[in-house]
Design a protein around this motif. Structure first.
Motif, mmCIF file in Angstrom:
data_model
loop_
_atom_site.group_PDB
_atom_site.id
_atom_site.type_symbol
_atom_site.label_atom_id
_atom_site.label_comp_id
_atom_site.label_asym_id
_atom_site.label_seq_id
_atom_site.Cartn_x
_atom_site.Cartn_y
_atom_site.Cartn_z
ATOM 1 N N LEU A 15 39.040 38.849 30.919
ATOM 2 C CA LEU A 15 39.273 37.966 32.064
ATOM 3 C C LEU A 15 38.715 38.558 33.359
ATOM 4 C CD1 LEU A 15 40.531 35.384 33.221
ATOM 5 C CD2 LEU A 15 42.729 36.583 33.293
ATOM 6 N N LYS A 16 38.487 39.875 33.375
ATOM 7 C CA LYS A 16 37.941 40.534 34.572
ATOM 8 C C LYS A 16 36.425 40.380 34.680
ATOM 9 C CE LYS A 16 41.671 43.828 34.929
ATOM 10 N NZ LYS A 16 42.299 44.624 33.904
ATOM 11 N N ASP A 17 35.782 39.846 33.652
ATOM 12 C CA ASP A 17 34.338 39.601 33.697
ATOM 13 C C ASP A 17 34.045 38.697 34.897
ATOM 14 O OD1 ASP A 17 31.735 38.209 33.114
ATOM 15 O OD2 ASP A 17 31.839 39.401 31.277
ATOM 16 N N GLU A 18 33.028 39.028 35.664
ATOM 17 C CA GLU A 18 32.705 38.251 36.878
ATOM 18 C C GLU A 18 32.396 36.791 36.578
ATOM 19 O OE1 GLU A 18 27.985 39.299 37.457
ATOM 20 O OE2 GLU A 18 29.453 40.683 38.299
ATOM 21 N N PHE A 19 32.093 36.478 35.358
ATOM 22 C CA PHE A 19 31.843 35.102 34.944
ATOM 23 C C PHE A 19 33.022 34.200 35.322
ATOM 24 C CE2 PHE A 19 32.428 31.772 31.743
ATOM 25 C CZ PHE A 19 31.193 31.150 31.739
ATOM 26 N N ASP A 25 38.713 31.071 41.445
ATOM 27 C CA ASP A 25 38.688 30.521 42.805
ATOM 28 C C ASP A 25 38.986 29.028 42.829
ATOM 29 O OD1 ASP A 25 38.023 33.029 43.791
ATOM 30 O OD2 ASP A 25 35.876 32.581 43.936
ATOM 31 N N ASP A 26 38.447 28.297 41.869
ATOM 32 C CA ASP A 26 38.552 26.832 41.866
ATOM 33 C C ASP A 26 39.863 26.300 41.285
ATOM 34 O OD1 ASP A 26 36.078 26.601 43.026
ATOM 35 O OD2 ASP A 26 35.026 26.062 41.185
ATOM 36 N N TYR A 27 40.484 27.048 40.418
ATOM 37 C CA TYR A 27 41.666 26.562 39.715
ATOM 38 C C TYR A 27 42.843 27.510 39.914
ATOM 39 C CZ TYR A 27 38.045 23.860 37.406
ATOM 40 O OH TYR A 27 36.975 23.043 37.151
ATOM 41 N N PRO A 28 43.724 27.175 40.854
ATOM 42 C CA PRO A 28 44.929 28.001 41.033
ATOM 43 C C PRO A 28 45.694 28.053 39.705
ATOM 44 C CG PRO A 28 44.747 26.343 42.770
ATOM 45 C CD PRO A 28 43.690 26.030 41.755
ATOM 46 N N GLY A 29 46.100 29.215 39.320
ATOM 47 C CA GLY A 29 46.819 29.364 38.057
ATOM 48 C C GLY A 29 45.929 29.617 36.863
ATOM 49 N N PHE A 30 44.610 29.735 37.083
ATOM 50 C CA PHE A 30 43.700 29.950 35.956
ATOM 51 C C PHE A 30 44.071 31.220 35.189
ATOM 52 C CE2 PHE A 30 39.920 31.820 33.996
ATOM 53 C CZ PHE A 30 39.530 30.774 33.169
ATOM 54 N N GLU A 31 44.367 32.282 35.920
ATOM 55 C CA GLU A 31 44.693 33.546 35.248
ATOM 56 C C GLU A 31 45.953 33.421 34.387
ATOM 57 O OE1 GLU A 31 43.453 37.199 37.802
ATOM 58 O OE2 GLU A 31 43.881 35.535 39.189
ATOM 59 N N ASN A 32 46.970 32.729 34.903
ATOM 60 C CA ASN A 32 48.189 32.524 34.110
ATOM 61 C C ASN A 32 47.897 31.685 32.870
ATOM 62 O OD1 ASN A 32 49.789 33.977 35.885
ATOM 63 N ND2 ASN A 32 50.380 32.175 37.060
ATOM 64 N N TRP A 33 47.094 30.627 33.044
ATOM 65 C CA TRP A 33 46.715 29.781 31.921
ATOM 66 C C TRP A 33 45.992 30.609 30.859
ATOM 67 C CZ3 TRP A 33 41.672 28.778 30.281
ATOM 68 C CH2 TRP A 33 41.541 27.810 29.279
ATOM 69 N N PHE A 34 45.035 31.436 31.294
ATOM 70 C CA PHE A 34 44.247 32.260 30.384
ATOM 71 C C PHE A 34 45.166 33.221 29.620
ATOM 72 C CE2 PHE A 34 41.287 35.453 28.960
ATOM 73 C CZ PHE A 34 40.079 34.791 28.799
ATOM 74 N N GLU A 35 46.096 33.849 30.323
ATOM 75 C CA GLU A 35 47.013 34.795 29.692
ATOM 76 C C GLU A 35 47.923 34.106 28.675
ATOM 77 O OE1 GLU A 35 48.705 36.614 33.165
ATOM 78 O OE2 GLU A 35 46.880 37.790 33.535
#
Length: 147
Positions: A15-19, A25-35
Motif C-alpha cells: 500500500l506504500k507504493d507511490e502508485f 488523495d482522492d478517496y478518503p478512507g482508501f487506506e482503511n478500505w485496502f486494509e
C-alpha cells in the motif's frame, strides 16, 4: 520488462507504493478500505513495470439493491469494478484490464457490470465508452458518475 498481469492477494500488495498516492488523495478512507481487503483475503489483478505497480484492478461480485443512486439499482447479480487504475506508458494496459472485466462478466453470468467514475477521469471515461459502457446513473451527492 515483465508485463504479466497477476492475481495477487491484497496482503501481498504494498500500500506504500507511490502508485496508490492518488487513490489515497482522492478517496478518503482508501487506506482503511485496502486494509479491510487485506484482512479478508481479497485479491486483485496487478501488473508491475520496473518493479513498481503500474496497474491495479479490483472486481467485486454484488447481489444487492442500492437506493443511494438514481435510478435505483434493483437486486441482481452484478459485477462492480471497484478499483481500476493504470499508469499509462504507451501500452494497451487499459484494454487488457477491460478484457479481464468483460471475460469475468460473461463467464460469471452477471446481469450487469458497472464502475463509478469522476468527471476528472476523462481518459478512463473515454476508454469505458469505447468498450460500450454508457452513463446510466449518478450519485450527485459525491459528484461521481456511474457508467
Amino acid at each position: 520488462m515483465n508485463d504479466v498481469i497477476k492475481v495477487q492477494g491484497f496482503s501481498n500488495i504494498d500500500l506504500k507504493d507511490e502508485f496508490f498516492d492518488s487513490l489515497k488523495d482522492d478517496y478518503p478512507g482508501f487506506e482503511n478500505w485496502f486494509e479491510k481487503k487485506q484482512t479478508r483475503g481479497a485479491e486483485a489483478f496487478v501488473i508491475y513495470y520496473e518493479k513498481k505497480i503500474s496497474g491495479f484492478l479490483y472486481l467485486k461480485e454484488e447481489n444487492e439493491e442500492d437506493n443511494s443512486i438514481s435510478p435505483v439499482f434493483s437486486k441482481m447479480k452484478r459485477l462492480k469494478i471497484g478499483t481500476f487504475k493504470i499508469d499509462a506508458h504507451g501500452t494497451v494496459l487499459g484494454q487488457r484490464f477491460l478484457r479481464i472485466i468483460l471475460t469475468k462478466f460473461v463467464e460469471g453470468n452477471f446481469s450487469e457490470v458497472y464502475v463509478t467514475l469522476f468527471p476528472k477521469q476523462e481518459g478512463l471515461i473515454m476508454l469505458f465508452e469505447t468498450f460500450g459502457f454508457k452513463l446510466c446513473m449518478c450519485k450527485v451527492y459525491v459528484g461521481s458518475r456511474k457508467i
